[in-house]
Design an enzyme around this catalytic site. Sequence first.
Site, PDB file in Angstrom:
ATOM      1  N   GLU A 200      11.292  23.159 100.451  1.00 54.06           N
ATOM      2  CA  GLU A 200      12.705  23.245 100.098  1.00 54.06           C
ATOM      3  C   GLU A 200      12.829  23.477  98.600  1.00 54.06           C
ATOM      4  OE1 GLU A 200      15.005  20.343 103.334  1.00 54.06           O
ATOM      5  OE2 GLU A 200      14.765  19.707 101.255  1.00 54.06           O
ATOM      6  N   ARG A 293      18.989   4.106 111.705  1.00 55.80           N
ATOM      7  CA  ARG A 293      18.869   2.644 111.695  1.00 55.80           C
ATOM      8  C   ARG A 293      19.820   2.087 110.652  1.00 55.80           C
ATOM      9  NH1 ARG A 293      16.463   2.364 106.827  1.00 55.80           N
ATOM     10  NH2 ARG A 293      14.865   3.892 106.286  1.00 55.80           N
TER      11      ARG A 293
END
Length: 443
Positions: A200, A293
């Site tokens: 990236e 989470r």
Amino acid sequence: MIESVLVANRGEIARRVIRTAKRLGIRSIAVYSEADADLPFAREADEAVLIGPANPAESYRNTEAILNAAKQTGAQAIHPGYGFLSENADFARMVTEHGLIWIGPGAEAITAMGDKINARNLMAAAGVPVAPGTQDPVASVELALQAASDIGYPIMVKAAAGGGGMGMAVATDEASLEAEYERVRGFAERMFGDGSVLLERYFPRVRHIEVQILGLADGSVVALGERECSVQRRNQKLVEESPSPALTPEQRSALLAAAVRAGEAVNYRNAGTVECLFDPTAGEFFFLEMNTRLQVEHPVTEAVFGIDLVEAQFRVASGLPADVPTVANGHAIEFRVNAEDPKRFLPGPGAITTWVEPLDLPGVRVDSGYREGNKVTPNYDSLMAKLIVFGADRAEAIERAKAAVAAFEIAGPKNNLPFFIELLSNDEFTSGDYDTALVSRMR
């Protein structure tokens, strides 16, 4: 509402989940390793089960031991906390196959977001901005060099299966890309069992901003503001605050809307976090990853929104509506108090001979995993406690933080409280105009 929960974790997050369970009248069950027998979470639960030795592979990552403990104690649900098995799709699936309630998103969402390449492509398809980069794993150094010439240097080399700041490196030219590609691939194979690598664009000056999302039982997804997480060492967070001092109202609105789209794209349920990189120069943000989470830094969101996110997790997992506030108030900052030296941030475990939390000061909350007389061992993460400070605005939160950090007394293991004192007097931090390289500039 769920009637009993086994907390498949340790330390401060286990203690924090148990606290909410007790308030709601939910029977709490702790599991602990031999090294943690004397820690507060194991003592404060309604029931506690020894599941193995200190090695996490034989205790907190031991799925068979945890499921046996759930069966033994008649637990109805399992809360995984963060770390360990919290983002393990196979474990989430095993929990439900054993007739238990998994307090988290479904295994399908965990799987979809666990692979950074797949997650990146899903987000792009959902209209969430992603940084320029590769859509598929880069299978060789030659292909990496070719892709980098199209993306442009500097390049971030990332393990597709990585997380928590692990498996990442920056390449500034072809020579460094060749070296970092091999290093990251080897690290990923050893750590994650998957050597897939993606590339990236790397932004030299960038901020790390994330959004708390909550997938509700009715199928909708809501965003509860953002958290600024740019105070980092080795790509791992040390301080988080909410709201971010970097965003305009228009940028905030766009970021929250994108995070909701991200959750909707994978039919997200329960608590999760959409992490983004924000380029302050261009005023643009890009999807980084989704953590499926509860985050370590969730208390800053709780402070500014007046919500108990663990209670919301319980309610969603029970199929009940959750009362989600829509307006944030004030400013909150969280400091991760670690057993590490405040200069090089190297672990410094040891027996705690003094532990005095500054709870008598205004706007202060401490989520701790230890108390005086406990021992911080080298077996686990160095986090000992989280110091959360709330104020009417950022200036008041910083002033209260200075007092709270100075009043927090720890002796025995090394700790990073002196670093926080230094940070709170740093002009760059106090101005709010900082980025992820702040700590390296201070050191």
